[in-house]
Design an enzyme around this catalytic site. Structure first.
Site, short mmCIF file in Angstrom:
data_model
loop_
_atom_site.label_atom_id
_atom_site.label_comp_id
_atom_site.label_asym_id
_atom_site.label_seq_id
_atom_site.Cartn_x
_atom_site.Cartn_y
_atom_site.Cartn_z
N GLY A 11 2.17 1.91 10.83
CA GLY A 11 3.22 2.92 10.75
C GLY A 11 3.91 3.23 12.08
O GLY A 11 4.67 4.18 12.18
N GLU A 30 -6.00 -5.00 10.47
CA GLU A 30 -4.97 -3.98 10.68
C GLU A 30 -5.24 -3.23 11.99
O GLU A 30 -6.04 -2.28 12.00
CB GLU A 30 -4.98 -2.96 9.53
CG GLU A 30 -4.58 -3.52 8.19
CD GLU A 30 -3.88 -2.48 7.35
OE1 GLU A 30 -2.72 -2.69 6.99
OE2 GLU A 30 -4.48 -1.43 7.07
N HIS A 69 -9.62 1.57 4.85
CA HIS A 69 -8.33 1.69 5.55
C HIS A 69 -8.51 2.66 6.72
O HIS A 69 -9.28 3.61 6.62
CB HIS A 69 -7.26 2.22 4.58
CG HIS A 69 -5.88 2.14 5.15
ND1 HIS A 69 -5.41 3.09 6.04
CD2 HIS A 69 -4.88 1.24 4.98
CE1 HIS A 69 -4.18 2.76 6.39
NE2 HIS A 69 -3.83 1.64 5.77
N ASN A 121 0.87 -1.18 0.00
CA ASN A 121 0.00 0.00 0.00
C ASN A 121 0.91 1.23 0.00
O ASN A 121 1.52 1.54 1.02
CB ASN A 121 -0.90 -0.02 1.25
CG ASN A 121 -1.69 1.27 1.41
OD1 ASN A 121 -1.81 2.05 0.46
ND2 ASN A 121 -2.23 1.48 2.59
N TRP A 122 0.96 1.89 -1.15
CA TRP A 122 1.87 3.05 -1.27
C TRP A 122 1.30 4.32 -0.65
O TRP A 122 1.99 5.32 -0.58
CB TRP A 122 2.22 3.26 -2.75
CG TRP A 122 3.39 2.44 -3.17
CD1 TRP A 122 3.84 1.29 -2.60
CD2 TRP A 122 4.30 2.71 -4.26
NE1 TRP A 122 4.94 0.82 -3.25
CE2 TRP A 122 5.24 1.67 -4.28
CE3 TRP A 122 4.37 3.72 -5.23
CZ2 TRP A 122 6.28 1.62 -5.22
CZ3 TRP A 122 5.40 3.65 -6.17
CH2 TRP A 122 6.34 2.62 -6.16
N LYS A 123 0.04 4.29 -0.26
CA LYS A 123 -0.60 5.50 0.31
C LYS A 123 -0.35 6.68 -0.63
O LYS A 123 -0.34 6.51 -1.84
CB LYS A 123 -0.08 5.76 1.73
CG LYS A 123 -0.11 4.51 2.60
CD LYS A 123 0.12 4.80 4.04
CE LYS A 123 0.20 3.49 4.81
NZ LYS A 123 0.04 3.64 6.21
N GLU A 161 -6.84 5.01 7.78
CA GLU A 161 -6.58 6.43 7.46
C GLU A 161 -7.78 7.07 6.75
O GLU A 161 -8.04 8.25 6.91
CB GLU A 161 -5.29 6.53 6.61
CG GLU A 161 -4.07 6.30 7.49
CD GLU A 161 -2.88 5.69 6.79
OE1 GLU A 161 -2.83 5.70 5.55
OE2 GLU A 161 -1.99 5.16 7.50
N SER A 181 2.98 -2.49 10.39
CA SER A 181 4.42 -2.55 10.71
C SER A 181 5.09 -3.87 10.33
O SER A 181 5.96 -4.37 11.07
CB SER A 181 4.66 -2.23 12.20
OG SER A 181 4.27 -0.89 12.47
#
Ligand code: PEP
Length: 229
Positions: free
Chosen positions: A159, A153, A86, A7-9, A88, A191
Site C-alpha cells: 500500500g 510481501e 497477511h 485481496n480486497w481487504k 495486516e 504495490s
C-alpha cells in the site's frame, strides 16, 4: 500458468463484487485468477470462472470463538483459497508464525489452499536482515504437509507505492524457493499495478502476484490481468 490474486481487504459491497465478477467474465486469461473477499461477500452466485478466496480462517474447527470463521464454513461458501499471515493480521491481531502455521494446517485439512504471507519490515531490510527474517518466518509458518502458496510481501511495499528492485525480489523469492522442502508456487505482493506487473511476473521464481489496492476496481485490475497474458 501464473496466479493473479486480488485481496480486497475490508473493502467492497455486493454491488461492487457483482460488477467485478461481471467484468472478469469478459476476460479471457490462461492464468489462475482468484479474488479474496471479505467474509460478508463470500456467499452468492459466482459463474465468472474465477476462484474465490477468503482473507483469514480460524485454526479451530468449531466452538466458542465469537467472531471467528472456520474452514468448514468457508468450504460451504465454495472458497478455494485463504490468505493467512497477511502483515495486516500479523500487526493488527498479533498473529505469530505458530498461529499462521496452525491456520494453514486447518485450511489444508479442509481442502482449502492457504496463501501464506511472509516479508520483512523496512527496519529489517535496512539492517540487512531480509534473508534471515524471511527464512525464519517461512520455516515457522508453513505446515508439515499439503499444498500451499507462499506470498512474498515486503511489509514496507504494501500500500506504499514502493516496490523492491528486481534484484531484491530475485534474492527474496530464491531464498523462499531454496528454503521450502517441496516446490510450491511463490507469488509477489506489494504495490503491484498495471505498469509494473509485467516486469515483476517475469522475474525468475515468481509464479504470480498478490494485488491489494489495484484489485478493487476493474479499470485497474483488468489491465494487470491483460498485461500478464
Ligand atoms: C496486499 O495487501 O496484499 C497488497 C499487496 O496490497 P497493495 O497491492 O495495495 O500494496
Amino acid at each position: 500458468m501464473k496466479f493473479i490474486i486480488g485481496n480486497w481487504k475490508m473493502n467492497g459491497d455486493m454491488a461492487s463484487k457483482e460488477s467485478m465478477l461481471k467484468s472478469l467474465k469478459t476476460v479471457k486469461s490462461g492464468n489462475k485468477i482468484v479474488l479474496c473477499l471479505p467474509f460478508t461477500l463470500l456467499c452468492g452466485k459466482n459463474n465468472s470462472g474465477i476462484s474465490i478466496g477468503a482473507q483469514d480462517v480460524s485454526f479451530h474447527e468449531n466452538g466458542a470463538y465469537t467472531g471467528d470463521i472456520s474452514a468448514t464454513m468457508l468450504k460451504e461458501m465454495v472458497v478455494e483459497y485463504v490468505i493467512v499471515g497477511h502483515s495486516e493480521r500479523r500487526t493488527n491481531h498479533d498473529e505469530t508464525n505458530e498461529i499462521v502455521r496452525q491456520k494453514a494446517t486447518t485450511a489444508i485439512k479442509n481442502g482449502i489452499i492457504p496463501i501464506i504471507c511472509v516479508g520483512e519490515t523496512m527496519e529489517e531490510k535496512n539492517a540487512g536482515h531480509t534473508t534471515s527474517v524471511i527464512k525464519k518466518m517461512l520455516l515457522e509458518s508453513i505446515p508439515d504437509n499439503g499444498e500451499f502458496i507462499v506470498a512474498y510481501e515486503p511489509r514496507w511495499a504494501i500500500g506504499s507505492g514502493l516496490t523492491p528492485t528486481t534484484n531484491e525480489i530475485v534474492s527474496a523469492v530464491k531464498t523462499i524457493f531454496e528454503t521450502l522442502p517441496n516446490t510450491m508456487p511463490i507469488i509477489y505482493g506489494g504495490s503491484v499495478n498495471k505498469d509494473n506487473a509485467r516486469d515483476i511476473i517475469s522475474i525468475p521464481y515468481v509464479d504470480g502476484l498478490l494485488i491489494g489496492g489495484a484489485s478493487l476496481k476493474s479499470d485497474t485490475f483488468l489491465p494487470i490481468i491483460k498485461a500478464i497474458d
